[in-house]
Design a protein around this motif. Structure first.
Motif, PDB file in Angstrom:
ATOM      1  N   MET A   1       0.849  -1.197   0.000  1.00  0.00           N
ATOM      2  CA  MET A   1       0.000   0.000   0.000  1.00  0.00           C
ATOM      3  C   MET A   1       0.881   1.243   0.000  1.00  0.00           C
ATOM      4  O   MET A   1       1.907   1.299   0.680  1.00  0.00           O
ATOM      5  N   ALA A   2       0.498   2.269  -0.780  1.00  0.00           N
ATOM      6  CA  ALA A   2       1.290   3.497  -0.863  1.00  0.00           C
ATOM      7  C   ALA A   2       1.300   4.217   0.473  1.00  0.00           C
ATOM      8  O   ALA A   2       0.337   4.179   1.234  1.00  0.00           O
ATOM      9  N   LYS A   3       2.419   4.885   0.758  1.00  0.00           N
ATOM     10  CA  LYS A   3       2.551   5.651   1.990  1.00  0.00           C
ATOM     11  C   LYS A   3       2.132   7.092   1.739  1.00  0.00           C
ATOM     12  O   LYS A   3       2.497   7.698   0.742  1.00  0.00           O
ATOM     13  N   PHE A   4       1.338   7.627   2.669  1.00  0.00           N
ATOM     14  CA  PHE A   4       0.871   8.997   2.553  1.00  0.00           C
ATOM     15  C   PHE A   4       1.403   9.805   3.724  1.00  0.00           C
ATOM     16  O   PHE A   4       1.435   9.331   4.866  1.00  0.00           O
ATOM     17  N   HIS A   5       1.798  11.023   3.436  1.00  0.00           N
ATOM     18  CA  HIS A   5       2.257  11.928   4.483  1.00  0.00           C
ATOM     19  C   HIS A   5       1.130  12.860   4.866  1.00  0.00           C
ATOM     20  O   HIS A   5       0.338  13.280   4.017  1.00  0.00           O
ATOM     21  N   PRO A   6       1.026  13.233   6.133  1.00  0.00           N
ATOM     22  CA  PRO A   6      -0.021  14.166   6.551  1.00  0.00           C
ATOM     23  C   PRO A   6       0.196  15.525   5.899  1.00  0.00           C
ATOM     24  O   PRO A   6       1.303  15.843   5.467  1.00  0.00           O
ATOM     25  N   PRO A   7      -0.835  16.347   5.823  1.00  0.00           N
ATOM     26  CA  PRO A   7      -0.666  17.681   5.223  1.00  0.00           C
ATOM     27  C   PRO A   7       0.307  18.524   6.043  1.00  0.00           C
ATOM     28  O   PRO A   7       0.570  18.233   7.214  1.00  0.00           O
ATOM     29  N   GLU A   8       0.836  19.577   5.420  1.00  0.00           N
ATOM     30  CA  GLU A   8       1.759  20.465   6.131  1.00  0.00           C
ATOM     31  C   GLU A   8       1.066  21.073   7.340  1.00  0.00           C
ATOM     32  O   GLU A   8      -0.169  21.097   7.433  1.00  0.00           O
TER      33      GLU A   8
ATOM     34  N   ARG B   1      -6.765  10.962   6.419  1.00  0.00           N
ATOM     35  CA  ARG B   1      -7.331  10.042   7.417  1.00  0.00           C
ATOM     36  C   ARG B   1      -7.984   8.835   6.745  1.00  0.00           C
ATOM     37  O   ARG B   1      -7.836   7.697   7.221  1.00  0.00           O
ATOM     38  N   MET B   2      -8.685   9.075   5.619  1.00  0.00           N
ATOM     39  CA  MET B   2      -9.338   7.984   4.915  1.00  0.00           C
ATOM     40  C   MET B   2      -8.326   7.128   4.164  1.00  0.00           C
ATOM     41  O   MET B   2      -8.404   5.894   4.157  1.00  0.00           O
ATOM     42  N   ALA B   3      -7.344   7.793   3.499  1.00  0.00           N
ATOM     43  CA  ALA B   3      -6.377   7.062   2.678  1.00  0.00           C
ATOM     44  C   ALA B   3      -5.501   6.141   3.504  1.00  0.00           C
ATOM     45  O   ALA B   3      -5.099   5.061   3.048  1.00  0.00           O
ATOM     46  N   THR B   4      -5.173   6.558   4.731  1.00  0.00           N
ATOM     47  CA  THR B   4      -4.297   5.752   5.597  1.00  0.00           C
ATOM     48  C   THR B   4      -5.089   4.831   6.516  1.00  0.00           C
ATOM     49  O   THR B   4      -4.499   4.136   7.349  1.00  0.00           O
ATOM     50  N   LYS B   5      -6.422   4.870   6.368  1.00  0.00           N
ATOM     51  CA  LYS B   5      -7.322   4.077   7.229  1.00  0.00           C
ATOM     52  C   LYS B   5      -7.156   4.437   8.695  1.00  0.00           C
ATOM     53  O   LYS B   5      -7.392   3.623   9.591  1.00  0.00           O
ATOM     54  N   LEU B   6      -6.760   5.706   8.936  1.00  0.00           N
ATOM     55  CA  LEU B   6      -6.667   6.191  10.306  1.00  0.00           C
ATOM     56  C   LEU B   6      -8.040   6.223  10.968  1.00  0.00           C
ATOM     57  O   LEU B   6      -8.163   6.086  12.196  1.00  0.00           O
ATOM     58  N   ASN B   7      -9.083   6.369  10.144  1.00  0.00           N
ATOM     59  CA  ASN B   7     -10.443   6.415  10.673  1.00  0.00           C
ATOM     60  C   ASN B   7     -10.864   5.101  11.317  1.00  0.00           C
ATOM     61  O   ASN B   7     -11.866   5.055  12.035  1.00  0.00           O
TER      62      ASN B   7
ATOM     63  N   GLU C   1      -8.881   3.519  13.377  1.00  0.00           N
ATOM     64  CA  GLU C   1      -8.181   3.457  14.664  1.00  0.00           C
ATOM     65  C   GLU C   1      -9.056   4.000  15.786  1.00  0.00           C
ATOM     66  O   GLU C   1     -10.127   4.562  15.566  1.00  0.00           O
ATOM     67  N   ASP C   2      -8.518   3.872  17.020  1.00  0.00           N
ATOM     68  CA  ASP C   2      -9.174   4.407  18.199  1.00  0.00           C
ATOM     69  C   ASP C   2      -9.317   5.928  18.068  1.00  0.00           C
ATOM     70  O   ASP C   2      -8.444   6.598  17.526  1.00  0.00           O
ATOM     71  N   GLU C   3     -10.447   6.512  18.556  1.00  0.00           N
ATOM     72  CA  GLU C   3     -10.709   7.943  18.384  1.00  0.00           C
ATOM     73  C   GLU C   3      -9.641   8.801  19.049  1.00  0.00           C
ATOM     74  O   GLU C   3      -9.282   9.869  18.534  1.00  0.00           O
ATOM     75  N   GLU C   4      -9.111   8.371  20.192  1.00  0.00           N
ATOM     76  CA  GLU C   4      -8.055   9.149  20.851  1.00  0.00           C
ATOM     77  C   GLU C   4      -6.810   9.186  19.980  1.00  0.00           C
ATOM     78  O   GLU C   4      -6.107  10.203  19.914  1.00  0.00           O
ATOM     79  N   CYS C   5      -6.535   8.092  19.276  1.00  0.00           N
ATOM     80  CA  CYS C   5      -5.398   8.048  18.351  1.00  0.00           C
ATOM     81  C   CYS C   5      -5.620   9.018  17.192  1.00  0.00           C
ATOM     82  O   CYS C   5      -4.688   9.722  16.767  1.00  0.00           O
ATOM     83  N   GLN C   6      -6.869   9.072  16.688  1.00  0.00           N
ATOM     84  CA  GLN C   6      -7.182   9.999  15.602  1.00  0.00           C
ATOM     85  C   GLN C   6      -7.019  11.446  16.052  1.00  0.00           C
ATOM     86  O   GLN C   6      -6.488  12.293  15.306  1.00  0.00           O
ATOM     87  N   ILE C   7      -7.456  11.759  17.295  1.00  0.00           N
ATOM     88  CA  ILE C   7      -7.340  13.125  17.813  1.00  0.00           C
ATOM     89  C   ILE C   7      -5.871  13.504  17.962  1.00  0.00           C
ATOM     90  O   ILE C   7      -5.451  14.610  17.596  1.00  0.00           O
ATOM     91  N   SER C   8      -5.068  12.576  18.481  1.00  0.00           N
ATOM     92  CA  SER C   8      -3.640  12.851  18.661  1.00  0.00           C
ATOM     93  C   SER C   8      -2.968  13.087  17.311  1.00  0.00           C
ATOM     94  O   SER C   8      -2.125  13.984  17.165  1.00  0.00           O
ATOM     95  N   SER C   9      -3.345  12.282  16.306  1.00  0.00           N
ATOM     96  CA  SER C   9      -2.780  12.468  14.965  1.00  0.00           C
ATOM     97  C   SER C   9      -3.175  13.830  14.397  1.00  0.00           C
ATOM     98  O   SER C   9      -2.367  14.512  13.749  1.00  0.00           O
TER      99      SER C   9
END
Length: 693
Positions: A1-8, A29-35, A37-45
């Motif tokens: 799977m391709a690696k995506f970097h977060p926005p600046e 968030r959608m491309a990396t399937k971060l959605n 993950e646990d909501e606290e992990c998403q908030i921290s990201s």
């Protein structure tokens, strides 16, 4: 799977960028399937991606319910509330109204920028504002002027025209470039069978990927080296080559040397109308039209496939799209286009042309069709539509149009009150020296046309003349009949208004409007009444032989005469000098229009060609717009009210209220809405013009 970097990191110095940054993080968030993950992990990201200041902002947020600081959607909502109020709508609107197309910026980029800025301006009608900004801000001033001339301009049509103009300019640059000219010359030499200098001229034309094969290229192999289609075999071959139809008998007429497909017997061939000056063709429209009325559509079978054409009396030729052409079951070969094909937005991309056979109402027709790149509408040109009997020229006789006519009716008599006191001016008003020549010329013209006569004998009545300068620099002769009007007995005929005729328009879809040329001057005046209109000029005295414009009873007189003239005609309404013809179908409309024109022609009246409109699905009449949907206010009148300067006194205010009340039927709760304005008419209210007004 391709690696995506977060926005600046988010730029906290520009809170207005938050919606865009949030959207980019949502994609990440959608491309990396971060959605997942646990909501606290998403908030921290989220906070980590925002940058160091994100920690401080998050720490300052207060949440309504305990535990919301650990829910991703709740945190996003709080960030929205934190950043969005920072946006200055006034500043955003100022940015929007100052935005212009930059040098080197494409129309597409300019339009996209307008959409982005408008998102934050809280406009009531965003599309209207973007349309206006596009019209005024586009770099191509010629396009801007054309767009400003369209009273019914929509955002979609403005974008289409701007894009098309830019595309045409780009294509013309490519064609005019030295490389393009060299390529065209090389292809032409290959098409004539000459050596290209590379030893592969034959393969150059036949290769599927070669430029000579591609239908987009002018002078391509598809056009058979620019050879015209043979009128005997319907094929393409050199003139010196023997025609396949030579010596063959036609199955239709039994004559020799042509095939049945090219037979002229009982076949109506249509030749498109070309402009003699430049051998060019014009199309009224090559875009999708919102008018889906069946009256303007016809289905014809073209090359084995039924095609719905829109009838366009403004098009010099018939057209179909390239997509439709390549889907035809019996696709013919294209011939090169002779000249230029252009539409409203400029030159259009034409793939080529072909002749097709079709049947309509039991008759066979042959007509040319041009294949246009990118269009979605099939148009049936003027010549073809007329040949098929779908449209006809209603005005064979030009005598119905003219400057001024004379109505064949009993002359009008001006009746005076019993206590009338004559008024006679013995000295002409001064006329500015620069206007003297123009006034004399206009008086001579009116006398030549029989509208005024020279007066040499004494008269009891004599009014002053007032010359009014027109926009074109000429003068209009006006007579001040104020004193005569005080002594005239009026007919007191009730003039109809739109409320009287609107019920009769129910079910009508096609409309035409006729305008009498110099209306009042077409009605003869009784000989004894003529001298009542005597007026004095620096060049002597004259009197009117026709009903004068300045007399109080002129409107009633003209309305009565027009009602008598058109009495008994169904679907024909008249308000003073404006005649409206309406019907539910095109056939019914044409019959009614023909009857009205026949009666007008027989009466001697003349119509003003420039102000007449024919066969419209929507028409402006008596200050309103009439269509199949009903009656609505005139766009021009609404705009005029919007552009009115603020009144400075009660007199100006009364005039404005009168204009607004004219459109009162279209405004719910009208009295409540304009109450801050009408309050100023009360004597005990001090004059003020502020925010409530």
């Amino acid at each position: 799977m391709a690696k995506f970097h977060p926005p600046e990191c988010f730029n906290f110095g520009n809170p207005a960028e938050w919606p865009d940054w949030k959207q980019r993080f949502s994609r990440f968030r959608m491309a990396t399937k971060l959605n997942k993950e646990d909501e606290e992990c998403q908030i921290s990201s989220l906070i980590y991606a925002m940058g160091k200041e994100g920690e401080h902002v998050f720490g300052s947020l207060t949440f309504d319910n305990e535990g919301d600081d650990k829910k991703y959607d709740a945190v996003i909502k709080k960030f929205d509330e934190y950043f969005v109020p920072k946006r200055n709508i006034i500043h955003e609107r100022a940015r929007f109204h100052q935005r212009k197309q930059l040098a080197g910026e494409s129309v597409e980029a300019f339009i996209r920028s307008l959409y982005e800025i408008a998102e934050h301006c809280a406009f009531n009608d965003k599309n209207e504002q973007i349309r206006d900004r596009l019209v005024l801000g586009v770099a191509d001033k010629e396009v801007s002027e054309k767009l400003q001339l369209k009273s019914d301009l929509t955002l979609e049509s403005a974008i289409e025209m701007a894009r098309q103009r830019e595309l045409v300019k780009t294509q013309m640059k490519d064609i005019d470039s030295p490389k393009a000219l060299d390529a065209v010359q090389r292809e032409r030499s290959v098409g004539r069978g000459q050596s290209s200098g590379r030893g592969h001229s034959r393969n150059y034309r036949s290769r599927p990927g070669g430029r000579g094969h591609h239908p987009r290229h002018r002078g391509s192999g598809r056009y058979q080296g620019h050879q015209a289609r043979c009128q005997n075999c319907n094929g393409t071959h050199a003139q010196e080559t023997r025609c396949p139809a030579k010596g063959k008998q036609c199955h239709r007429c039994r004559n020799m040397d042509h095939f049945a497909s090219c037979c002229r017997k009982n076949v109506n061939e249509v030749v498109h109308e070309e402009h003699e000056s430049d051998n060019s063709l014009f199309l009224g429209s090559v875009t999708t039209c919102n008018d889906n009325s069946e009256a303007w559509n016809v289905k014809l079978k073209i090359c084995g496939k039924p095609v719905v054409f829109k009838i366009d009396s403004g098009a010099d030729t018939s057209v179909i799209s390239d997509k439709l052409f390549y889907s035809l079951p019996k696709r013919p070969k294209l011939s090169p286009v002779k000249g230029i094909v252009s539409g409203i937005g400029g030159v259009v991309k034409c793939e080529g042309e072909f002749k097709t056979h079709t049947w309509h109402n039991g008759n066979e027709y042959v007509f040319p069709v041009h294949v246009i790149k990118g269009t979605q509408t099939s148009l049936l040109g003027r010549s073809t539509a007329e040949k098929l009997g779908l449209i006809k020229r209603i005005f064979e006789a030009e005598s119905v149009f003219g400057t001024v006519g004379r109505l064949d009716c009993e002359p009008v008599k001006i009746t005076l009150k019993t206590d009338a006191k004559p008024y006679c001016l013995t000295t002409a008003r001064r006329v500015a020296f620069p206007l003297m020549g123009k006034v004399e010329t206009e008086l001579n013209r009116l006398e030549k046309e029989g509208i005024i006569n020279k007066v040499v004998k004494p008269t009891d009545w004599c009014a002053p003349m007032v010359p009014v300068v027109k926009r074109n620099g000429n003068v209009r002769i006006c007579v001040d009949l104020k004193k005569l009007n005080e002594a005239v007995k009026r007919e007191h005929l009730m003039l109809p208004n739109l409320d009287d005729i609107s019920p009769k328009l129910q079910g009508s879809k096609i409309f035409s409007k006729l305008d009498a040329s110099n209306g009042f001057h077409q009605i003869p005046l009784d000989e004894d009444s003529c001298h009542l209109t005597t007026f004095i000029t620096p060049f002597g005295r004259y009197c009117l032989t026709r009903v004068p414009f300045g007399i109080t009873s002129a409107s009633e007189i003209f309305q009565r005469k027009m009602s008598e003239l058109l009495k008994g005609l169904i679907g024909v309404e008249v308000i003073i000098d404006d005649i409206l013809i309406h019907a539910a179908t095109m056939h019914e409309h044409d019959e009614r229009l023909s009857k009205a024109l026949e009666r007008i022609k027989a009466s001697g009246m003349k119509l003003n060609r420039d102000k007449c409109e024919f066969r419209k699905p929507e028409i402006e009449y008596f200050g309103h717009v009439i269509s199949a949907d009903g009656v609505k206010p005139s766009y021009a009148r609404i705009e005029a009210i919007r552009e009115l300067p603020a009144p400075t006194n009660v007199t100006e205010l009364r005039r404005i209220i009168g204009m607004i009340n004219y459109l009162g039927r279209f405004v719910p709760n009208m009295a409540t809405i304009i109450s801050p304005i009408t309050e100023l008419l009360k004597e005990d209210v001090a004059w003020t013009w502020d925010f409530p007004q």
